[in-house]
Design an enzyme around this catalytic site. Structure first.
Site, short mmCIF file in Angstrom:
data_model
loop_
_atom_site.label_atom_id
_atom_site.label_comp_id
_atom_site.label_asym_id
_atom_site.label_seq_id
_atom_site.Cartn_x
_atom_site.Cartn_y
_atom_site.Cartn_z
N SER A 163 -64.95 -13.48 4.32
CA SER A 163 -65.53 -14.51 3.47
C SER A 163 -66.76 -14.17 2.60
O SER A 163 -66.51 -13.31 1.52
CB SER A 163 -65.98 -15.90 4.37
OG SER A 163 -65.81 -16.72 3.65
N LYS B 203 -66.65 -11.02 0.07
CA LYS B 203 -66.90 -10.67 -1.29
C LYS B 203 -67.92 -9.24 -1.27
O LYS B 203 -67.84 -8.73 -2.29
CB LYS B 203 -67.56 -12.02 -1.70
CG LYS B 203 -66.92 -13.24 -1.95
CD LYS B 203 -67.62 -14.48 -2.24
CE LYS B 203 -67.58 -15.66 -1.64
NZ LYS B 203 -66.19 -16.46 -1.64
N HIS C 189 -60.00 -20.36 8.87
CA HIS C 189 -60.59 -19.47 8.14
C HIS C 189 -61.83 -18.88 9.34
O HIS C 189 -62.49 -19.28 9.68
CB HIS C 189 -61.48 -20.01 7.36
CG HIS C 189 -62.61 -19.46 6.33
ND1 HIS C 189 -62.16 -18.34 5.40
CD2 HIS C 189 -63.80 -19.37 6.38
CE1 HIS C 189 -63.40 -18.01 4.77
NE2 HIS C 189 -64.16 -18.45 5.43
N TRP D 243 -58.54 -22.73 0.63
CA TRP D 243 -59.88 -22.75 -0.30
C TRP D 243 -60.04 -21.68 -0.81
O TRP D 243 -60.50 -21.37 -1.88
CB TRP D 243 -60.87 -23.27 0.52
CG TRP D 243 -62.31 -23.43 0.30
CD1 TRP D 243 -63.37 -22.65 0.47
CD2 TRP D 243 -62.54 -24.52 -1.05
NE1 TRP D 243 -64.53 -23.14 -0.47
CE2 TRP D 243 -64.34 -24.20 -1.17
CE3 TRP D 243 -62.10 -25.39 -1.74
CZ2 TRP D 243 -64.89 -24.90 -2.11
CZ3 TRP D 243 -63.01 -26.23 -2.50
CH2 TRP D 243 -64.05 -25.83 -2.74
C1 GTR Z 1 -67.64 -21.45 1.86
C2 GTR Z 1 -67.62 -20.94 0.29
C3 GTR Z 1 -66.73 -19.81 0.23
C4 GTR Z 1 -66.81 -18.68 1.57
C5 GTR Z 1 -67.18 -19.46 2.91
C6 GTR Z 1 -67.77 -18.65 3.93
O1 GTR Z 1 -68.29 -22.65 2.01
O2 GTR Z 1 -67.07 -21.89 -0.53
O3 GTR Z 1 -66.77 -19.10 -0.81
O4 GTR Z 1 -67.57 -17.62 1.18
O5 GTR Z 1 -68.14 -20.32 2.66
O6 GTR Z 1 -68.50 -17.70 3.57
O7 GTR Z 1 -67.45 -18.88 5.03
#
Ligand code: GTR
Length: 419
Positions: free
Chosen positions: A258, A262, A400, A349
């Site tokens: 996540s 990045k 996720h 998402w």
């Molecule tokens: C979310 C965000 C994502 C992702 C995620 C995470 O809230 O919108 O871009 O990075 O967090 O890091 O779990």
């Protein structure tokens, strides 16, 4: 020149690759978002798009052309000219620039346990101290290496964006997020540091973490954001690996989930010492194409997380087509090294399809650099990883998260590209 192409995945234009947001006519087995998940997410976040047919038509910048449209036709042209230009575009517009402030760093092995994991591994805990002008910061690196190894081992470095319970060095608490025992059993080293060591994950006008140590003068619109600071931390861990005889420095994988995903991509773009880069569900600002505006958008991420990127990135809020790059070019910066992009089917998402397309459109660069890399145009089905030379992809069922199932597929790929 904008036109919408239906029932075709891509058409080459003079400017780049044109896409249609319409449903693609695909044969063969492929993943498609579950209509129930699409509906549920659309209802819970009404201002975001989760429908494939509503993705706008867009044109991707040509990964094999320079800013004036001239084609890059040889590895030499890419390495000598265009790679640096693309890197600068990402620094300038998205992640920001690391300050040129001089600093020193020292490594101190603060704990060694040769009988960790019932004798299967050696644990090393290393403090990496950064000093500049009387200010300092410590990165706490935890590393296990397999005891039965006969030679220096490849290692996975996780950028941990979760709590310490996921990365317990005593191994009393275990977590699939960092499955140290399983990785050791497959003959790899496994390491981790906490992103918060570099920069706590909150918007505080860059007053904590590495910023007060290295930042000087007034903050500029291209100054590094938090993701860049975390990525810089991964490189300092790499500095340590280069000194550790148990580790094969040419076989270090950097991995994150996540926001950590990045970060892993940006770390791999900035630092070519990483041999393998793994992005797990990195989404917007990671592997997903910004121009698709599917799920999380540039505007949303800059609003929820104003500290992650440089402030120039805000110019592209609701203005994605003006970006001089898109994420296929970020993935291209990893070439000719190995790259794994992973997604989860409930995590719309993070735009799984946009992540696959970014990977697919990075392939010409891997090919230009003479690697035997190729991917099918259509996305693979659920839970069926695809390996295409130096790149790999999977979409896992479920939420996720970073799970052992993901790690096992990452290690299968590493068995091919690192061992
Ligand atoms: C979310 C965000 C994502 C992702 C995620 C995470 O809230 O919108 O871009 O990075 O967090 O890091 O779990």
């Amino acid at each position: 020149m904008k036109m919408k192409i239906r029932n075709s995945i891509a058409a080459l234009t003079g400017f780049g690759i044109m896409y249609a947001g319409t449903a693609l006519c695909q044969t063969g087995e492929t993943w498609k978002a579950s209509p129930e998940v699409v509906e549920k997410l659309s209802k819970s976040r009404t201002e975001f798009n989760y429908y494939e047919e509503k993705v706008p038509a867009y044109i991707l910048p040509d990964i094999l052309a320079n800013a004036s449209g001239k084609k890059i036709t040889s590895p030499k042209e890419w390495k000598k000219e265009r790679r640096q230009e693309v890197l600068e575009l990402f620094r300038e517009n998205i992640y920001g620039r690391v300050p040129a402030t001089p600093y020193t760093r020292t490594f101190k092995v603060v704990n060694v346990d040769k009988y960790a994991m019932n004798g299967d591994a050696t644990l090393k805990q290393v403090d990496i101290t950064i000093n500049s002008d009387g200010k300092s910061l410590v990165i706490h690196l935890t590393l296990f290496v397999p005891n039965k190894a006969q030679k220096p081992v490849p290692v996975f470095l996780l950028i941990d964006n979760r709590g310490p319970a996921n990365i317990d060095p005593t191994r009393k608490v275990k977590s699939e997020f960092w499955p140290a025992e399983e990785v050791i059993a497959r003959g790899y080293g496994i390491a981790v540091f906490r992103n918060a060591d570099l920069d706590p994950d909150n918007y505080d006008q860059f007053r904590d973490g590495i910023h007060p140590v290295l930042d000087r003068g007034e903050r500029q619109p291209d100054a590094w954001g938090t993701i860049s600071a975390w990525a810089w931390g991964a490189s300092r861990c790499m500095d340590y690996f280069e000194t550790d005889k148990d580790i094969d420095r040419k076989k270090v994988a950097v991995l994150g989930h996540s926001r950590g995903g990045k970060t892993a991509l940006w770390a791999g773009a900035e630092d070519q010492r990483f041999a393998l880069v793994i992005s797990n569900e990195s989404g917007c600002g990671g592997a997903a194409l910004a121009r698709r505006r599917f799920g999380e958008t540039v505007s949303r991420i800059n609003t929820s997380f104003p500290h992650w990127f440089c402030s120039n990135y805000r110019k592209y809020n609701n203005n994605e087509d003006a970006l001089p790059v898109d994420m296929h070019m970020l993935l291209g910066l990893i070439a000719p090294r190995a790259l794994y992009v992973a997604c989860a089917d409930q995590d719309l998402w993070g735009d799984p399809k946009g992540s696959y397309l970014a990977l697919y459109h990075s392939v010409p660069l891997f090919q230009l650099l003479k690697t035997k890399t190729s991917l099918p145009e259509i996305m693979p089905p659920l839970n069926k990883p695809v390996i295409g030379g130096k790149v790999a992809f999977h979409i896992r069922d479920g939420a996720h998260n970073l799970l052992l199932k993901d790690w096992n597929w990452f290690m299968d790929f590493a068995d091919v590209v690192l061992k």
